[in-house]
Design an enzyme around this catalytic site. Structure first.
Site, short mmCIF file in Angstrom:
data_model
loop_
_atom_site.label_atom_id
_atom_site.label_comp_id
_atom_site.label_asym_id
_atom_site.label_seq_id
_atom_site.Cartn_x
_atom_site.Cartn_y
_atom_site.Cartn_z
N LYS A 151 -11.02 -0.74 6.92
CA LYS A 151 -10.85 -2.15 6.60
C LYS A 151 -11.60 -2.99 7.64
O LYS A 151 -11.48 -2.75 8.84
CB LYS A 151 -9.37 -2.53 6.56
CG LYS A 151 -8.64 -1.92 5.36
CD LYS A 151 -7.22 -2.39 5.28
CE LYS A 151 -6.54 -1.87 4.01
NZ LYS A 151 -7.06 -2.50 2.79
N ASP A 181 -13.65 -1.95 3.23
CA ASP A 181 -12.84 -2.87 2.43
C ASP A 181 -12.72 -4.18 3.20
O ASP A 181 -12.10 -4.24 4.26
CB ASP A 181 -11.45 -2.28 2.17
CG ASP A 181 -10.61 -3.13 1.25
OD1 ASP A 181 -11.09 -4.20 0.81
OD2 ASP A 181 -9.46 -2.74 0.96
N GLU A 207 -15.49 -2.84 -0.75
CA GLU A 207 -14.55 -3.47 -1.67
C GLU A 207 -14.43 -4.96 -1.40
O GLU A 207 -14.32 -5.39 -0.25
CB GLU A 207 -13.16 -2.84 -1.53
CG GLU A 207 -13.08 -1.38 -1.93
CD GLU A 207 -11.68 -0.82 -1.75
OE1 GLU A 207 -10.70 -1.58 -1.97
OE2 GLU A 207 -11.56 0.36 -1.38
N ASP A 232 -11.50 -5.07 -6.34
CA ASP A 232 -10.10 -4.70 -6.17
C ASP A 232 -9.23 -5.89 -6.56
O ASP A 232 -8.73 -5.98 -7.69
CB ASP A 232 -9.88 -4.30 -4.71
CG ASP A 232 -8.46 -3.84 -4.42
OD1 ASP A 232 -7.61 -3.95 -5.31
OD2 ASP A 232 -8.20 -3.38 -3.30
N LYS A 258 -5.14 -0.02 -8.90
CA LYS A 258 -3.81 0.05 -8.28
C LYS A 258 -2.80 -0.20 -9.39
O LYS A 258 -2.50 -1.36 -9.72
CB LYS A 258 -3.68 -1.00 -7.17
CG LYS A 258 -4.50 -0.74 -5.92
CD LYS A 258 -4.18 -1.79 -4.85
CE LYS A 258 -4.79 -1.45 -3.50
NZ LYS A 258 -6.24 -1.68 -3.48
#
Length: 354
Positions: A151, A181, A207, A232, A258
């Protein structure tokens, strides 16, 4: 059908940081359904993610209690109005699926659930200072992960680039795949410039570079980025029609699924169908669910027979977790015979509504 739920707080082994903030615990609710005629039970997880799920609202528990009452009074699970409550729909769907399987831990009969095939999984690096993050990368590689998710967006961009350069000095692209991400942390005005710089480090994908909602800006980034873009947050809250319209407009290289944020496994499968229409790739990740939710997602993914690493290596993030038949080992997730979901009476004595 009888229904009830109980709330839990799962504490992380270490704080979970993203560009949106830091969490030290994960709030979740475990739904229990019971067929009073057969006595068969099913468990589902209802866990909206604060700051991300559209149903992460102060009245969430009230709504879940209302849904349990409706089920217990005879409303069929397929007839519940849950369009704006995706995590509840995910929990109801997976608990119902377990009941339809006679209460078995095996939700789908696949090579994965038979223990014949494993699911490749990325190793998640928790946001921290650069030295700590580099130590995490080395540890993940030593544990057998050859795909690492990092991240970015909360630290100084130069420091993040220096971290990636250091990682690549030790682990070249043919040895370790790097996924980034940004959680929407980039600004539109400099997103492409940052992507150009990040491309030096052999990045598999990035992402959600900018915040969701600006389709034109995201389409421009996807068309011109030297790094494949995965969406996402952009998927969250869209109905099927708007979802297809969004994909047609933006044309990302990948989408991230997700299920608990998208409204369940059936809804996530609908996203797959839409992505395939446009030649868009996909993979699934958990939304930091407990072992109960992770088990359902992993078994759903196990139907794909895909070699692409998934984002399902989250079961070891908590100090304590519910037991589940899926186990992470050497960078892969496996279904392990002899490991089971908790029995209904073991989930802290869930109370059923009459």
């Amino acid at each position: 059908m009888q229904a009830g739920f109980r709330k839990f707080s799962l504490r992380f082994l270490r704080p979970m940081g993203t560009s949106r903030g830091v969490m030290d615990k994960r709030e979740t609710s475990i739904l229990l359904l019971r067929d009073p005629q057969s006595g068969v039970t099913g468990l589902g997880e209802c866990a909206p993610l604060a700051g991300l799920s559209i149903d992460a609202r102060p009245d969430f528990s009230d709504k879940l209690a209302e849904i349990c009452q409706q089920i217990s009074s005879g409303v069929h699970c397929d007839d519940l109005e849950l369009a704006r409550w995706p995590s509840i729909r995910f929990g109801v769907e997976t608990a119902s699926l377990q009941i339809s399987r006679g209460g078995s831990d095996i939700l789908y009969d696949t090579p994965f659930s038979r223990g014949e095939r494993s699911i490749a999984t990325n190793g998640l690096v928790v946001m921290a200072d650069p030295e700590d993050m580099f130590r995490q990368v080395r540890a993940k590689v030593a544990q057998g992960f050859n795909c690492i998710k990092i991240k970015i967006g909360a630290l100084d961009f130069g420091a993040e680039c220096a971290l990636l350069q250091k990682i690549r000095a030790h682990f070249p692209p043919d040895q370790v795949e790097l996924r980034l991400d940004a959680n929407g942390a980039f600004q539109q005005r400099d997103a492409l410039a940052k992507l150009e710089r990040l491309a030096r480090y052999g990045i598999h994908s990035l992402e959600q570079p900018i915040r969701p909602g600006d389709w034109a800006a995201m389409a421009e980034i996807c068309a011109n980025s030297p790094i494949p873009i995965a969406l996402d947050e952009e998927l969250i809250g869209l109905d099927p029609g708007r979802g297809r319209e969004m994909l047609d407009c933006i044309r990302p290289r990948y989408i991230i699924l997700k299920p608990s944020l998208l409204g369940g496994l059936k809804a996530a499968s609908g996203w797959i169908s839409a992505a395939q229409k446009f030649g868009i790739g996909y993979w699934a990740t958990s939304a930091l669910e407990s072992g109960i939710g992770l088990n359902a997602i992993a078994q759903w993914v196990g139907r794909w027979n895909s070699d692409m690493p998934q984002g399902l290596g989250t079961g070891r993030l908590f100090e304590r977790n519910f037991s589940a038949p899926v186990q992470l080992n050497s960078g892969t997730l496996r279904f392990v015979a002899g490991r089971h979901l908790p029995a209904a009476e073991d989930v802290s004595q869930l109370m059923l509504t009459e």
